[in-house]
Design a protein around this motif. Structure first.
Motif, PDB file in Angstrom:
ATOM      1  N   SER A 231       0.824  -1.209   0.000  1.00  0.00           N
ATOM      2  CA  SER A 231       0.000   0.000   0.000  1.00  0.00           C
ATOM      3  C   SER A 231       0.858   1.260   0.000  1.00  0.00           C
ATOM      4  CB  SER A 231      -0.939   0.004   1.213  1.00  0.00           C
ATOM      5  OG  SER A 231      -0.197  -0.047   2.419  1.00  0.00           O
TER       6      SER A 231
ATOM      7  N   ASN B  45      -4.902  -8.616  -2.867  1.00  0.00           N
ATOM      8  CA  ASN B  45      -5.722  -8.554  -1.656  1.00  0.00           C
ATOM      9  C   ASN B  45      -6.013  -9.920  -1.075  1.00  0.00           C
ATOM     10  OD1 ASN B  45      -5.952  -5.733  -1.481  1.00  0.00           O
ATOM     11  ND2 ASN B  45      -7.661  -5.703  -2.930  1.00  0.00           N
ATOM     12  N   SER B  46      -5.852 -10.963  -1.914  1.00  0.00           N
ATOM     13  CA  SER B  46      -6.127 -12.326  -1.433  1.00  0.00           C
ATOM     14  C   SER B  46      -4.893 -13.011  -0.875  1.00  0.00           C
ATOM     15  CB  SER B  46      -6.686 -13.175  -2.591  1.00  0.00           C
ATOM     16  OG  SER B  46      -5.677 -13.424  -3.565  1.00  0.00           O
TER      17      SER B  46
END
Length: 203
Positions: free
Chosen positions: A84, A198-199
């Motif tokens: 991020s 994200n997984s």
């Protein structure tokens, strides 16, 4: 017997690990070159030379972004929680944009000054620059997914995008359409990588 055993171990190791890396590298490289294949096979005479010339200009966005931003952060991408910070850093999003706009302005100014004959190719260069932007922004994401994800997933994503690109470019081989499709599929690739990232979980 020892040599035969060593060869078997090497082949087993290659098949289980390194072959996937090479397959992904091959598919990934062809994904960003598939547009030139269709322009060459299905486009008009002279299209490939013009398209390749403009694509090389647009590729400056990716090259400069990797030099100015990605390379100096590559080591930190090994950190699991770095995505991020690196991906959504304003530099990762703004540097390629500024580079793309700068290249477009330079092309226009050179055209006005009579240094090139690209007045009818502004849309084409803008689509190639947009593709370069998506490719540049994805660089951080690809690096992170490579270190923390599974190569088989990256292969699946790139194969999916490559199939979309191939069918679309075959149906619409005109060079402006090909460049637009390239920008679109690289945007799809970027979104797919975001969803996959994200997984990913440690352990």
């Amino acid at each position: 017997a020892l040599n035969n055993y060593g060869v078997r171990i090497y082949i087993s190791e290659y098949i289980s690990r390194y072959s996937l890396f090479q397959l992904w590298a091959f598919i990934s490289a062809n994904l960003v070159l598939i547009d030139r294949f269709f322009v060459n096979k299905l486009g008009e005479s002279g299209d490939l030379a013009m398209y390749t010339y403009l694509a090389m200009i647009a590729n400056a966005v990716l090259i400069l972004h990797r030099v100015l931003y990605v390379e100096e952060r590559r080591h930190s991408l090994i950190s699991f929680d770095s995505l991020s910070t690196a991906m959504f850093n304003y530099k990762n999003l703004s540097y390629p944009f500024v580079l793309a706009v700068s290249v477009f302005i330079a092309v226009v100014l050179m055209s006005i000054a009579g240094l090139n004959e690209l007045k009818g190719s502004y849309f084409l260069i803008s689509m190639l620059l947009l593709a370069g932007y998506f490719n540049a922004v994805s660089s951080i994401l690809i690096e992170w997914c490579f270190w923390h994800g599974r190569v088989s997933k990256l292969i699946a994503i790139d194969m999916f995008v490559l199939c979309i690109a191939s069918f679309s470019m075959y149906a619409m081989p005109e060079i402006n359409s090909v460049a637009t499709i390239l920008a679109g599929v690289l945007a799809i690739r970027l979104l797919s990588l975001l969803v996959y990232s994200n997984s990913i979980r440690l352990g």
